[in-house]
Motif scaffolding. Structure first.
Motif, short mmCIF file in Angstrom:
data_model
loop_
_atom_site.label_atom_id
_atom_site.label_comp_id
_atom_site.label_asym_id
_atom_site.label_seq_id
_atom_site.Cartn_x
_atom_site.Cartn_y
_atom_site.Cartn_z
N ILE A 1 0.86 -1.21 0.10
CA ILE A 1 0.17 0.06 0.04
C ILE A 1 0.91 1.28 -0.03
O ILE A 1 0.77 2.10 -0.70
CB ILE A 1 -0.95 0.07 1.01
CG1 ILE A 1 -1.97 -1.15 1.02
CG2 ILE A 1 -1.51 1.39 1.59
CD1 ILE A 1 -2.77 -1.33 2.22
N ILE A 2 1.78 1.15 1.00
CA ILE A 2 2.50 2.48 1.00
C ILE A 2 3.56 2.61 -0.18
O ILE A 2 3.55 3.81 -0.69
CB ILE A 2 3.80 2.27 2.18
CG1 ILE A 2 2.97 2.40 3.64
CG2 ILE A 2 4.72 3.40 2.15
CD1 ILE A 2 3.67 2.06 4.63
N LYS A 3 4.08 1.66 -0.84
CA LYS A 3 4.62 1.62 -2.28
C LYS A 3 4.02 2.24 -3.17
O LYS A 3 4.31 3.08 -4.03
CB LYS A 3 5.09 0.29 -2.58
CG LYS A 3 6.44 0.21 -3.75
CD LYS A 3 6.89 -1.11 -3.76
CE LYS A 3 7.96 -1.23 -4.86
NZ LYS A 3 8.75 -2.41 -4.97
N THR A 4 2.53 1.78 -3.25
CA THR A 4 1.87 2.15 -4.61
C THR A 4 1.37 3.68 -4.39
O THR A 4 1.45 4.58 -4.93
CB THR A 4 0.41 1.46 -4.21
OG1 THR A 4 0.88 0.12 -4.62
CG2 THR A 4 -0.63 1.98 -5.15
N ILE A 5 1.30 4.22 -2.93
CA ILE A 5 0.88 5.56 -2.69
C ILE A 5 2.21 6.45 -3.11
O ILE A 5 2.37 7.41 -3.93
CB ILE A 5 0.82 5.71 -1.25
CG1 ILE A 5 -0.78 5.22 -0.83
CG2 ILE A 5 0.96 7.25 -0.80
CD1 ILE A 5 -0.85 5.07 0.70
N LEU A 6 3.54 5.91 -2.75
CA LEU A 6 4.79 6.58 -3.21
C LEU A 6 4.88 6.72 -4.71
O LEU A 6 5.15 7.64 -5.18
CB LEU A 6 5.87 5.85 -2.41
CG LEU A 6 6.00 5.95 -0.71
CD1 LEU A 6 7.10 5.04 -0.49
CD2 LEU A 6 6.07 7.28 -0.61
N LYS A 7 4.75 5.85 -5.28
CA LYS A 7 4.82 5.58 -6.68
C LYS A 7 3.87 6.55 -7.48
O LYS A 7 4.14 7.24 -8.44
CB LYS A 7 4.42 4.13 -7.32
CG LYS A 7 5.90 3.18 -7.00
CD LYS A 7 5.62 2.11 -7.75
CE LYS A 7 7.15 1.35 -7.51
NZ LYS A 7 7.70 0.92 -8.69
N LYS A 8 2.62 6.53 -6.86
CA LYS A 8 1.65 7.52 -7.50
C LYS A 8 1.90 9.14 -7.21
O LYS A 8 1.71 9.93 -8.06
CB LYS A 8 0.07 7.31 -6.89
CG LYS A 8 -0.53 6.16 -7.63
CD LYS A 8 -1.71 5.82 -6.83
CE LYS A 8 -2.54 4.55 -7.73
NZ LYS A 8 -3.86 4.34 -6.94
N ALA A 9 2.90 9.26 -6.20
CA ALA A 9 3.22 10.55 -5.67
C ALA A 9 4.47 10.94 -6.43
O ALA A 9 5.09 12.03 -6.19
CB ALA A 9 3.31 10.61 -4.25
N GLY A 10 5.05 10.04 -7.45
CA GLY A 10 6.28 10.18 -7.96
C GLY A 10 7.53 9.69 -7.54
O GLY A 10 8.58 9.97 -8.32
N PHE A 11 7.61 8.92 -6.39
CA PHE A 11 8.79 8.24 -5.85
C PHE A 11 8.96 7.17 -6.59
O PHE A 11 7.96 6.33 -6.47
CB PHE A 11 8.79 8.26 -4.49
CG PHE A 11 8.51 9.62 -3.73
CD1 PHE A 11 9.63 10.42 -3.29
CD2 PHE A 11 7.32 9.90 -3.35
CE1 PHE A 11 9.46 11.56 -2.68
CE2 PHE A 11 7.13 11.29 -2.67
CZ PHE A 11 8.13 12.16 -2.40
#
Length: 121
Positions: A15-25
């Motif tokens: 979940i955290i990884k998905t959020i980060l990727k969507k935020a551009g990380f």
């Protein structure tokens, strides 16, 4: 920006990884426990650590202590991402030098805001 997610619960890491990727990380690594995280921290340079507080073996608090006492690691911002809400645990993490604290469950917007607070400095 290289981010290390440390959480013993695989779905939460995802979940955290998905959020980060969507935020551009994009440069994200995971560790399922404190020992694995410590090994990765000693091998590579990370810019931020997202750390669960309650993990078996080496807990988040124990890992935070190690990070903050290590000359090479102590300046890495650590955000505690945890279900732990007891005042004592929050205070302990703050006294040990945690940069910020996010209580699960959290919104993607909150995580992005906390990361932006770090990256803006």
């Amino acid at each position: 920006m290289k981010i290390l997610i440390v959480d013993d619960h695989e779905p939460m890491r995802k979940i955290i990884k998905t959020i980060l990727k969507k935020a551009g990380f994009e440069d994200i690594e995971e560790a399922e426990n404190g020992k694995e995280a410590l090994s990765k921290l000693k091998e590579k340079k990370f810019d931020i650590v997202l750390l669960d507080q309650n993990m078996p073996g080496l807990s988040g608090i124990e890992l935070l202590k190690i990070i903050k006492q290590d000359e090479k690691l102590k300046n890495i911002p650590v955000i505690m991402v945890t279900a732990e809400t007891s005042k004592e645990k929050v205070v302990e993490a703050i006294q040990l030098g945690v940069h910020d604290y996010i209580v699960k469950p959290f919104t993607p917007e909150l995580l992005k805001k906390k990361l932006e607070g770090i990256t803006a400095k």
